[in-house]
Design a protein around this motif. Structure first.
Motif, short mmCIF file in Angstrom:
data_model
loop_
_atom_site.label_atom_id
_atom_site.label_comp_id
_atom_site.label_asym_id
_atom_site.label_seq_id
_atom_site.Cartn_x
_atom_site.Cartn_y
_atom_site.Cartn_z
N GLU A 159 0.84 -1.20 0.00
CA GLU A 159 0.00 0.00 0.00
C GLU A 159 0.88 1.26 0.00
OE1 GLU A 159 -3.18 2.25 2.94
OE2 GLU A 159 -2.80 0.11 3.19
N GLY A 160 0.59 2.15 -0.95
CA GLY A 160 1.35 3.40 -1.03
C GLY A 160 2.69 3.27 -1.71
N ALA A 184 0.87 8.92 -3.95
CA ALA A 184 0.80 7.53 -3.49
C ALA A 184 1.07 7.44 -2.00
CB ALA A 184 1.81 6.68 -4.27
N LYS A 185 2.08 8.17 -1.52
CA LYS A 185 2.44 8.10 -0.10
C LYS A 185 1.35 8.70 0.79
CE LYS A 185 6.41 6.43 -1.26
NZ LYS A 185 6.62 4.98 -1.18
N SER A 186 0.73 9.79 0.32
CA SER A 186 -0.27 10.45 1.16
C SER A 186 -1.65 9.79 1.08
CB SER A 186 -0.39 11.93 0.75
OG SER A 186 -0.77 12.03 -0.61
N GLY A 219 -2.25 6.46 -0.07
CA GLY A 219 -2.26 5.01 0.10
C GLY A 219 -2.49 4.22 -1.16
N THR A 228 -1.33 2.46 -4.52
CA THR A 228 -0.12 1.94 -5.13
C THR A 228 -0.07 2.41 -6.58
OG1 THR A 228 -0.15 -0.01 -3.73
CG2 THR A 228 1.20 -0.12 -5.71
#
Length: 461
Positions: A88-89, A203-205, A207, A209
């Motif tokens: 995820e992310g 993607a990081k904020s 979630g 992919t």
């Protein structure tokens, strides 16, 4: 109307200069400066400010960390390369030659995830939605519920991802995406760098992919700035000859798994299918042993693979040739010198050709012993015994050095029915009943020097 100011940007490092030069003043690369329109002066508030939320200093021991959960894609070989599934992310970058099967594999993976209840989104910048639908029907993905968006503007892609909230989104490809913040063309160094940075932070904020498909240059490297590979979590390379039905997916970088892991696929009418026993691809089916052929157990990530090394030694002229396919040519020249000096096998006036069967590339030095035995076998015209294999690094002094994880290599060979092995002494089993059962049917000859290995081969023949 005033003419737009132009700058020259380096495709290797991303540095810029106001006039063209043969050599980049920043990194020293030649013929890498590309003309482009200069960006307008930056606004007061930096456009990346929203991507850097404030954070406080924390002690490493106080930070809570749990094992990263993974979602299997349903394609075992792809999951193996990713380290067990998607995270995820995470941000994954996959590159490869045109037509090798990148879009096909990702469409199959998205369909498998969607059927498993995972929401997905396929963003295509190179095809229309109808073309993607046609490809899915050719692959036999009937009634697929994968959502498709044909768009190349970054801001619209980000808005769609925020609205749809997919667990996995594929951007095919990053070189076609552009941002309104820049005036340069899609695929330029600045556009690729900025679009990848925004998608990575999204993607990081959020979630989601993100899987980025990347173009490659003539040399086979990913197009665009090298910083693209540093930004992402995982870098996969699609390898293989387009004339062959087999493809390799290799992990070059993976923050969530092992690097140099490979997945083996076969291209069929219904898309890419995983190959459960890849050793069968790299071994030729000889009815009887032939001179110049030796089987090697090599490691690709965590997977032991059996690969056939073939050598052909033929009469050469005053300047004999040394050619290798799948192996380092300089290392071949070194092994020939060691073979002459320490084992008395001279090939000074002979052409030497070495090939790793199946198109696999071998970079580890554990292939040295198999290469030298194959060369000696071809030179003398005597075949190695049936069911024979060897591995081990050979030094300039003629010593046979141990290979990493030798026990796993021997277990794989015993499982596939091999009967004779020459290995470094340090890789020989320690003995005991458990070891005897593990390597049942496999006779192991430990050696310390290359001349010992040749003596053992003469005795076996």
């Amino acid at each position: 109307m005033a003419k737009d100011k132009t700058v020259y940007t380096c495709t290797e490092c991303g540095g810029s200069t106001p006039k063209w030069q043969g050599k980049c003043p920043n990194c020293g690369a030649w013929n890498t400066l590309i003309e482009g329109v200069a960006e307008p002066s930056a606004p007061t508030r930096n456009r990346f400010a929203s991507l850097a939320p404030p954070s406080e200093v924390a002690v490493l021991a106080d930070i809570e960390a749990a094992e990263v959960p993974r979602t299997p894609t349903g394609i075992d070989e792809l999951d193996r390369v990713l380290g067990g599934g998607i995270v995820e992310g995470g941000v994954i970058l996959i590159g490869g030659d045109p037509g090798i099967g990148k879009s096909t594999l990702l469409l199959q993976a998205l369909d498998g995830l969607q059927r498993g209840g995972v929401p997905t989104l396929y963003v295509t910048g190179e095809e229309s939605g109808a073309q993607v639908a046609l490809r899915s029907r050719r692959l036999g993905l009937d009634n697929s519920q994968v959502k498709v968006l044909a768009e190349i503007q970054l801001e619209k892609i980000q808005a769609t991802i925020a609205a749809q909230q997919p667990a996995v989104a594929v951007i095919d490809s990053i070189q076609t995406v552009y941002s309104d913040q820049l005036t340069s063309a899609p695929g330029s160094v600045a556009q690729v760098r900025e679009c990848a940075a925004h998608l990575t932070r999204a993607a990081k904020s959020g979630g989601t992919t993100i899987v980025l498909v990347g173009h490659v240059t003539k040399e086979g490297a990913l197009a665009g700035p090298r910083v693209l590979e540093h930004m992402v979590d995982t870098v996969l390379y699609f390898e293989g000859d387009t004339h062959s039905s087999f493809r390799l997916v290799r992990a070059i970088k993976n923050r969530f798994g092992a690097v140099n892991e490979i997945g083996v696929f076969a291209m069929t009418e219904k898309g890419l299918k995983g190959v459960a026993n890849p050793s069968a691809i790299f071994l030729s089916q000889h009815s009887e042993p032939v001179p110049g052929s030796c089987v090697l157990v090599t490691l690709e990530g965590t997977r032991p693979l059996l690969v056939e090394i073939q050598a052909l030694v033929d009469s050469g002229g005053p300047s004999p040739r040394r050619l290798s396919v799948g192996l380092d040519r300089d290392r071949l020249a070194m092994l020939l010198a060691v073979l002459h000096r320490h084992a008395g096998v001279a090939c000074m006036d002979q052409d030497v050709f070495v090939n790793a069967v199946g198109g696999v590339r071998i970079s580890e030095p554990a292939a040295d012993l198999a290469v030298m035995l194959a060369i000696a076998s071809s030179l003398r015209g005597r075949a190695l015994p049936k069911g024979f294999l060897a591995f081990g690094e050979v030094g300039l002094a003629g010593e046979v050095r141990p290979a990493p994880r030798g026990q796993e290599r021997l277990r794989e060979a015993a499982k596939l029915g091999f009967s004779v092995a020459i290995v470094p002494k340090a890789n020989a089993p320690r003995g005991g009943k458990a070891s005897a059962r593990e390597f049942e049917g496999l006779t192991i000859h430990p050696v310390e020097r290359i001349e010992e290995a040749l003596e053992v081969v003469r005795g076996l023949a």
